[in-house]
Design an enzyme around this catalytic site. Structure first.
Site, PDB file in Angstrom:
ATOM      1  N   LYS A   1      17.723  -5.808 -17.221  1.00 26.99           N
ATOM      2  CA  LYS A   1      18.773  -5.061 -17.905  1.00 26.99           C
ATOM      3  C   LYS A   1      20.098  -5.204 -17.156  1.00 26.99           C
ATOM      4  CE  LYS A   1      19.791  -0.303 -19.321  1.00 26.99           C
ATOM      5  NZ  LYS A   1      19.230   1.043 -19.491  1.00 26.99           N
TER       6      LYS A   1
ATOM      7  N   GLU B   1      14.590  -8.175  -6.591  1.00 24.97           N
ATOM      8  CA  GLU B   1      13.343  -8.939  -6.752  1.00 24.97           C
ATOM      9  C   GLU B   1      13.501 -10.004  -7.841  1.00 24.97           C
ATOM     10  OE1 GLU B   1      13.679  -5.676  -6.663  1.00 24.97           O
ATOM     11  OE2 GLU B   1      11.953  -4.683  -5.728  1.00 24.97           O
TER      12      GLU B   1
ATOM     13  N   GLY C   1      14.776   1.271 -19.141  1.00 24.62           N
ATOM     14  CA  GLY C   1      13.873   0.164 -18.799  1.00 24.62           C
ATOM     15  C   GLY C   1      12.447   0.404 -19.274  1.00 24.62           C
ATOM     16  N   ARG C   2      11.924   1.600 -19.006  1.00 27.39           N
ATOM     17  CA  ARG C   2      10.520   1.861 -19.349  1.00 27.39           C
ATOM     18  C   ARG C   2      10.331   2.130 -20.836  1.00 27.39           C
ATOM     19  NH1 ARG C   2      13.017   5.426 -16.325  1.00 27.39           N
ATOM     20  NH2 ARG C   2      13.162   7.620 -16.870  1.00 27.39           N
TER      21      ARG C   2
ATOM     22  N   GLU D   1       7.778   7.874 -13.961  1.00 29.57           N
ATOM     23  CA  GLU D   1       9.206   7.668 -13.738  1.00 29.57           C
ATOM     24  C   GLU D   1      10.002   8.623 -14.628  1.00 29.57           C
ATOM     25  OE1 GLU D   1      10.514   3.552 -12.514  1.00 29.57           O
ATOM     26  OE2 GLU D   1      11.656   3.801 -14.354  1.00 29.57           O
TER      27      GLU D   1
ATOM     28  N   HIS E   1     -18.200   2.709 -12.590  1.00 27.80           N
ATOM     29  CA  HIS E   1     -18.922   2.246 -11.410  1.00 27.80           C
ATOM     30  C   HIS E   1     -18.083   2.390 -10.150  1.00 27.80           C
ATOM     31  CE1 HIS E   1     -22.188   0.552 -13.886  1.00 27.80           C
ATOM     32  NE2 HIS E   1     -21.214   0.462 -14.769  1.00 27.80           N
TER      33      HIS E   1
ATOM     34  N   LYS F   1      16.333   0.642  -4.687  1.00 24.57           N
ATOM     35  CA  LYS F   1      17.142  -0.564  -4.843  1.00 24.57           C
ATOM     36  C   LYS F   1      18.183  -0.655  -3.712  1.00 24.57           C
ATOM     37  CE  LYS F   1      16.521  -1.281  -9.808  1.00 24.57           C
ATOM     38  NZ  LYS F   1      17.074  -1.635 -11.095  1.00 24.57           N
TER      39      LYS F   1
HETATM   40  C1  G6Q Z   1      12.882   1.766 -15.785  1.00 25.39           C
HETATM   41  C2  G6Q Z   1      13.550   1.619 -14.503  1.00 25.39           C
HETATM   42  C3  G6Q Z   1      13.145   0.404 -13.706  1.00 25.39           C
HETATM   43  C4  G6Q Z   1      13.787  -0.893 -14.173  1.00 25.39           C
HETATM   44  C5  G6Q Z   1      13.592  -1.950 -13.113  1.00 25.39           C
HETATM   45  C6  G6Q Z   1      14.187  -3.285 -13.502  1.00 25.39           C
HETATM   46  O1  G6Q Z   1      13.054   2.677 -16.556  1.00 25.39           O
HETATM   47  O2  G6Q Z   1      14.900   1.725 -14.631  1.00 25.39           O
HETATM   48  O3  G6Q Z   1      11.752   0.213 -13.662  1.00 25.39           O
HETATM   49  O4  G6Q Z   1      13.259  -1.291 -15.385  1.00 25.39           O
HETATM   50  O5  G6Q Z   1      14.123  -1.503 -11.910  1.00 25.39           O
HETATM   51  O6  G6Q Z   1      15.554  -3.164 -13.738  1.00 25.39           O
HETATM   52  P1  G6Q Z   1      16.367  -4.330 -14.404  1.00 25.39           P
HETATM   53  O7  G6Q Z   1      15.813  -4.561 -15.770  1.00 25.39           O
HETATM   54  O8  G6Q Z   1      17.787  -3.893 -14.427  1.00 25.39           O
HETATM   55  O9  G6Q Z   1      16.141  -5.561 -13.543  1.00 25.39           O
END
Ligand code: G6Q
Length: 548
Positions: free
Chosen positions: A212, A218, A273-274, A359, A390, A510
């Site tokens: 996003k 990462e 994001g989620r 989250e 199990h 971050k």
């Molecule tokens: C979700 C969070 C988080 C995010 C990641 C990746 O609700 O904000 O999990 O999706 O940190 O972020 P980017 O899509 O900006 O790389």
């Protein structure tokens, strides 16, 4: 903000107090007793919506409990806040953003304007571009730099830009184009990328960089490494345009990376994001299952959205799931929830749900910034059945913690194999029955157990569970299932009066690593000013990491 500082604190609300009194009055009540007193309970305490049937009769509730919980939801403003979310009000108050994942799956004919923009038109414009691209890759029309067909797709993203895509890919693998292979790379541990690329031919590999913000450490580290790997073989920078596409809201950074903006698929700040697996972040899902199936998934989401928005509280599935969660967490004191899909394709669903729930509702202050004095989001965890049986079910059956379970089952298997689906489902039904009713010492003794063994082999029962059943695992039922949990999370957040849509804890992560990364990179031993533990760990790592 719809809530002012004179919002009554949750635990002083009369509706909350009434639930506490009700809980205390019902102490000692058991599921055995409830079923004995009301044999029709198993048929009556059920609810169906958008292809999902919920049996909640094995929850420690009565009609009275549910009435009191619905009164709490009404007093907390669930109907008003629901309307505000669907309308596009800025209900994510700490980030000043609207929360409109429901617009991502609204049909083309729907209308919604936010700040003077027709957001549904924007959504469908991107969906159409995604569909066009996906069809070209799937048909082989879109080729790599050397003219070869794309055979491997690697999604690079993390958190919300990974968990939804990988969960949906696994869940809908049955419907995927099998000539294409998919990998999902999230971890900054180089192993993740290198293992995914092992044996792959760069000339046949397409990278979908999903971020996003396009600033996530990462993802950018992996994307740069992937670019080097690609150029190592294909040499010419022009190859990037054929082998990299981006899903992002940050055009400038995408361009700077070298991806042609024509190959960028956008979304908007009102998609968390989620909550983004049904936005362009779902590009890998669409590449796998095709645009038609992707639209079926969106229709499943939308069916649950419409149900949630319009069904009365007594027949509202997401609200009911939320209220049961509040009852178990806040009134029965259960700190965790186990999610147990009896469906191998849902193998990543618990991990996906962990992010969605934890989250969103792992918050300790109210919308007004006051410290809460009640438990908020529980810990979600789980594994597909029967595997969990199990390993950790022992603790659910006989441990000292109360762990409510969400069992998820599918009636018609996509891969029938002898009697195996019946065996799978028999296990689901047997587990929820055993958890609810247990086995008394008298029953254990009657089976011939020695007196010494009776306490060990007895099961208290009275462990609550939901059972969710769908006829089949399809894109439609998957969409509806995800929307069910999304809205359940939302209702819980409204009752707790927290912001379910920010994630300052993630932002902290971050920022934190940046300083330490510089200390690890410096050639000269840096002057460390952390605590003594962190200083010693960094020194030991620097001394021992080897010449590389
Ligand atoms: C979700 C969070 C988080 C995010 C990641 C990746 O609700 O904000 O999990 O999706 O940190 O972020 P980017 O899509 O900006 O790389």
């Amino acid at each position: 903000m719809s809530h002012s500082t004179d919002t009554p604190a949750l635990r002083t609300r009369p509706e909350w107090r009434a639930l506490e009194r009700h809980r205390d009055a019902a102490a000692g009540q058991s599921l055995r007793g409830l079923f004995a007193a009301d044999p029709g309970r198993g048929e009556r305490m059920t609810l169906e919506a958008a292809g999902w049937y919920l049996d909640y009769s094995k929850q420690r509730v009565t009609g009275e409990t549910l009435g009191l919980l619905r009164a709490l939801a009404a007093a907390a403003g669930v109907p008003e806040r629901t309307a505000a979310m669907f309308r596009g009000d800025r209900i994510n108050v700490t980030e000043g953003r609207a929360v409109l994942h429901t617009a991502l799956r609204a049909p083309r004919r729907a209308k919604l304007e936010v700040d003077g923009r027709d957001v549904i038109r924007d959504v469908h414009e991107v969906l159409d571009r995604m569909a066009n691209f996906a069809e070209r890759v799937r048909s082989g029309e879109w080729t790599g730099h050397t003219g070869r067909r794309i055979r491997h797709i690697v999604n690079i993203g993390i958190g919300g830009s990974d968990l939804g895509p990988v969960m949906a890919f696994e869940a809908l693998k049955f419907y995927s184009q099998r000539e294409l292979s998919f990998s999902f790379v999230s971890n900054v541990d180089g192993t993740h990328l290198l293992e995914a690329l092992n044996g792959r031919d760069p000339a046949e590999t397409l990278f979908v960089i999903s971020s996003k913000t396009f600033t996530t450490l990462e993802t950018l580290a992996n994307a740069h490494a992937a670019r080097d790997w690609c150029l190592g073989a294909l040499v010419q920078p022009a190859a990037i345009a054929r082998h990299f596409v981006a899903v992002s809201t940050n055009t400038e950074a995408v361009q700077k990376f070298g991806i042609d903006p024509a190959n960028m698929f956008g979304f908007w700040d009102w998609v968390g994001g989620r909550y983004s697996m049904d936005s362009a972040i779902g590009l890998s899902t669409m590449l796998a299952i095709g645009p038609d199936r992707f639209h079926e998934m969106l229709a499943g989401f939308h069916a649950m959205d419409s149900h949630f928005r319009t069904a009365p509280p007594e027949r509202n599935l997401p609200q009911l799931m939320a209220l049961l969660a509040i009852w178990n967490g806040n009134f029965l004191g259960a700190p965790t929830v186990a999610v147990l899909p009896y469906a191998q394709y849902l193998t990543r669903f618990p991990a996906y749900l962990q992010q969605l729930t934890m989250e969103s509702n792992g918050k300790h202050v109210t919308l007004e910034g006051a410290r809460v004095d009640y438990a908020t989001g529980p810990v979600y965890w789980g594994e597909p059945g029967t595997n969990g049986q199990h390993s950790f079910y022992q603790l659910i059956h006989q441990g000292t913690h109360l762990i409510p379970c969400d069992f998820i089952g599918i009636c018609r298997p996509l891969n029938p194999l002898g009697v195996q689906h019946d065996l799978l489902m028999a296990n689901l039904f047997a587990q929820s029955e055993a958890l609810a009713f247990g086995k008394t010492p008298a029953e254990v003794a009657a089976e011939g157990a020695t007196a010494a063994l009776v306490p060990h082999r007895s099961f208290e029962g009275n462990r609550p569970s939901n059972t969710l059943l769908a006829d089949e695992l399809s894109p439609h039922t998957l969409g509806a299932l995800v929307a069910l949990y999304e809205h359940s999370v939302f209702v819980q957040g409204v009752i707790w009066n927290i912001d379910s849509f920010d994630q300052w804890g993630v932002e902290l992560g971050k920022a934190l690593a940046t300083r330490t990364a510089a200390e690890l990179a410096s050639v000269e031993a840096p002057a460390l000013t952390h605590d003594s533990s962190s200083n010693a760990l960094i020194r030991r790592y620097r001394a021992r990491r080897g010449a590389s």
